[in-house]
Design a protein around this motif. Structure first.
Motif, short mmCIF file in Angstrom:
data_model
loop_
_atom_site.label_atom_id
_atom_site.label_comp_id
_atom_site.label_asym_id
_atom_site.label_seq_id
_atom_site.Cartn_x
_atom_site.Cartn_y
_atom_site.Cartn_z
N ARG A 30 -0.58 -6.12 11.84
CA ARG A 30 -1.24 -7.90 12.77
C ARG A 30 -2.13 -6.69 14.08
O ARG A 30 -1.61 -7.54 14.51
N GLY A 31 -2.25 -5.78 13.76
CA GLY A 31 -2.89 -4.96 14.89
C GLY A 31 -1.71 -4.27 16.05
O GLY A 31 -1.00 -2.98 15.95
N ARG A 32 -0.87 -5.46 16.96
CA ARG A 32 0.06 -4.43 17.85
C ARG A 32 1.20 -4.21 17.19
O ARG A 32 2.67 -4.14 17.39
N LEU A 42 -8.90 -15.89 19.35
CA LEU A 42 -7.59 -15.26 18.73
C LEU A 42 -7.14 -14.64 17.58
O LEU A 42 -6.95 -14.04 17.61
N ILE A 43 -8.09 -13.58 16.95
CA ILE A 43 -8.06 -13.06 15.86
C ILE A 43 -7.45 -11.70 16.84
O ILE A 43 -8.44 -10.54 17.17
N LYS A 44 -6.82 -10.95 15.48
CA LYS A 44 -5.75 -9.89 15.79
C LYS A 44 -6.46 -8.38 15.30
O LYS A 44 -6.04 -7.65 15.09
N ASN A 45 -7.06 -9.28 13.95
CA ASN A 45 -6.87 -7.81 12.99
C ASN A 45 -7.71 -8.37 11.75
O ASN A 45 -7.74 -9.98 11.74
N LYS A 46 -8.30 -7.49 11.10
CA LYS A 46 -9.62 -7.90 10.23
C LYS A 46 -9.11 -7.34 9.01
O LYS A 46 -8.59 -6.39 9.11
N ILE A 47 -9.53 -8.12 8.36
CA ILE A 47 -8.62 -7.26 7.18
C ILE A 47 -9.75 -7.53 5.71
O ILE A 47 -10.53 -8.35 5.14
N ASN A 48 -10.38 -6.60 4.28
CA ASN A 48 -11.68 -6.22 3.99
C ASN A 48 -10.68 -6.66 2.57
O ASN A 48 -11.14 -6.39 1.47
N PHE A 49 -9.74 -6.06 1.95
CA PHE A 49 -9.19 -6.12 0.41
C PHE A 49 -7.57 -5.75 0.67
O PHE A 49 -6.57 -5.13 1.66
N VAL A 50 -6.84 -6.48 -0.11
CA VAL A 50 -5.58 -6.60 -0.99
C VAL A 50 -5.39 -5.36 -2.00
O VAL A 50 -5.41 -4.71 -2.61
N LEU A 51 -4.19 -4.31 -2.01
CA LEU A 51 -3.01 -3.49 -3.06
C LEU A 51 -2.32 -3.88 -3.21
O LEU A 51 -1.60 -4.54 -2.47
N LYS A 61 7.88 -3.59 15.44
CA LYS A 61 7.38 -3.11 16.56
C LYS A 61 6.37 -2.43 16.55
O LYS A 61 7.15 -0.94 16.53
N GLU A 62 5.35 -2.17 15.66
CA GLU A 62 4.93 -1.01 15.04
C GLU A 62 3.41 -0.96 14.92
O GLU A 62 2.43 -1.97 14.35
N GLU A 63 2.25 -0.65 15.70
CA GLU A 63 0.47 -0.67 15.97
C GLU A 63 -0.20 -0.13 14.71
O GLU A 63 0.13 1.20 14.80
N ASN A 64 -0.69 -0.84 14.05
CA ASN A 64 -1.03 -0.48 13.20
C ASN A 64 -2.92 -1.79 12.64
O ASN A 64 -2.91 -2.95 12.71
N PHE A 65 -3.79 -1.24 12.68
CA PHE A 65 -4.93 -1.72 13.01
C PHE A 65 -5.44 -1.82 10.97
O PHE A 65 -7.00 -1.90 10.79
N SER A 66 -4.66 -1.38 10.04
CA SER A 66 -5.28 -0.77 8.66
C SER A 66 -6.29 -2.16 8.45
O SER A 66 -6.48 -3.42 8.88
N ASP A 67 -7.03 -2.03 7.91
CA ASP A 67 -7.64 -2.83 7.16
C ASP A 67 -7.73 -3.94 6.00
O ASP A 67 -8.29 -4.38 4.98
N PHE A 68 -6.56 -3.31 5.22
CA PHE A 68 -5.68 -3.96 4.57
C PHE A 68 -4.48 -4.35 4.02
O PHE A 68 -3.58 -4.31 5.21
N VAL A 69 -4.49 -5.36 3.82
CA VAL A 69 -2.82 -5.52 3.07
C VAL A 69 -2.04 -4.86 1.69
O VAL A 69 -2.66 -5.00 0.91
N GLU A 70 -0.71 -5.39 1.37
CA GLU A 70 -0.04 -4.69 0.60
C GLU A 70 0.92 -5.70 0.06
O GLU A 70 1.16 -6.82 0.77
N THR A 71 0.95 -6.04 -1.25
CA THR A 71 1.30 -6.83 -1.66
C THR A 71 2.78 -6.40 -3.35
O THR A 71 2.28 -5.27 -3.75
#
Length: 308
Positions: free
Chosen positions: A175-177, A58-67, A152-162
């Motif tokens: 979230r990938g797609r 079920l994994i849609k994307n993988k996250i390694n760090f947060v800004l 609706k914007e494809e984004n497979f970045s490995d980080f989230v922002e807060t």
């Protein structure tokens, strides 16, 4: 032994699955007419595979760090364990199928207003507004409001922002797609802060959802009735996430079952110190981030599920 579980969320279905596999007669009461979509980001650490190996698909994307964007400084927090982006609804459905396959009886359209009768043990997994908790005359936990929407914007970045706010934060999750934006805050402030943020960023989101998030630790000292997951207020003070903590609590309950008093004791031993420490740590980081940002390091690593 006849067991009743109130609530067909992740914690309730996981417990039903495992207890049914052990040979117990398990009935799940769910007020909705089917497995439903809860407003949840589904940002879950790799620990999920220890509990539900089948969730890997079920994994849609993988996250390694947060800004973390404070007004005058951005912090980069690296995760010692990778985080997965998983659809909460799909995870619920997976657990529903596993529970049914193991022999669990699941009753939809069954709203529980009081403690179910004619059961040896009862487990409340019925969320932030738990009727089981209310029936035991236990206090309510502290509540926050979560709001999310999607772009609706494809984004497979490995980080989230807060973006930290007074008591919570805004977020952006690839979230990938698609991309998710959201906020967790005190209910009186959440909607305005979120709308102001969207206007400033010129964002028009789709599928905007909201959910109440409970935050505390409320486990009854009762030999036959207990709580797990959101019903017990078991969410992380720094993020509001509760899936891994809920599954860890479920495993503690399974390990001590049918002794609910041992479960309560072990829960307090594991979570109380982490909850209290993480509240202090969050308040300190927020204070320094807004008032004295130069005192905070630009980069550091932490455990996403536990601070100690």
């Amino acid at each position: 032994m006849r067991l009743a579980i109130v609530g067909a969320g992740i914690s309730g279905l996981y417990l039903a699955w495992k207890l049914s596999e052990k040979g117990f007669e398990v009935t799940v009461f769910e007020k909705e007419k089917e497995i439903w979509q809860k407003a949840c980001s589904g940002l879950i650490s790799e620990r999920i595979l220890q509990f539900i190996p089948e969730s890997e698909e079920l994994i849609k994307n993988k996250i390694n760090f947060v800004l973390i964007h404070f007004p005058k400084k951005t912090l980069k927090v690296n995760f010692s364990k990778v985080f997965f982006v998983i659809d909460h609804f799909q995870l619920n459905n997976l657990l529903f199928k596993l529970a049914k396959k193991s022999g669990t009886k699941i009753l939809f359209n069954h709203s529980v207003k009081s403690i179910p009768q004619n059961f040896n043990k009862i487990i409340g997994c019925d969320g932030w507004n738990s009727q089981v908790r209310k029936s035991l005359n236990l206090p309510d936990p502290k509540f926050y409001l979560g709001i999310q929407g999607f772009l609706k914007e494809e984004n497979f970045s490995d980080f989230v922002e807060t973006w930290p706010q007074k008591s919570g934060f805004l977020w952006k999750i690839p979230r990938g797609r698609e991309v998710e934006y959201g906020i967790i805050e005190e209910p009186k402030n959440a909607k305005k802060l979120f709308n102001d943020f969207l206007k400033k960023k010129n964002l028009k989101l789709e599928r905007i959802n909201s959910a109440t998030i409970s935050q505390s630790l409320i486990i009854p000292l009762n030999p036959n009735i207990t709580l797990c997951g959101d019903a017990a207020g078991l969410t992380k003070p720094w993020s509001g996430g509760g899936i891994i903590w809920g599954l860890m609590a479920a495993d503690i309950l399974l390990r001590n079952f049918p002794d609910f008093l041992k479960y309560q004791k072990e829960m307090k031993k594991l979570f109380l110190l982490n909850i209290n420490f993480s509240k202090l740590a969050k308040n300190l980081v927020y204070f320094l981030g807004f008032k004295f940002p130069f005192l905070l390091p630009k980069n550091f690593k932490t455990e996403g599920d536990f601070l100690i």
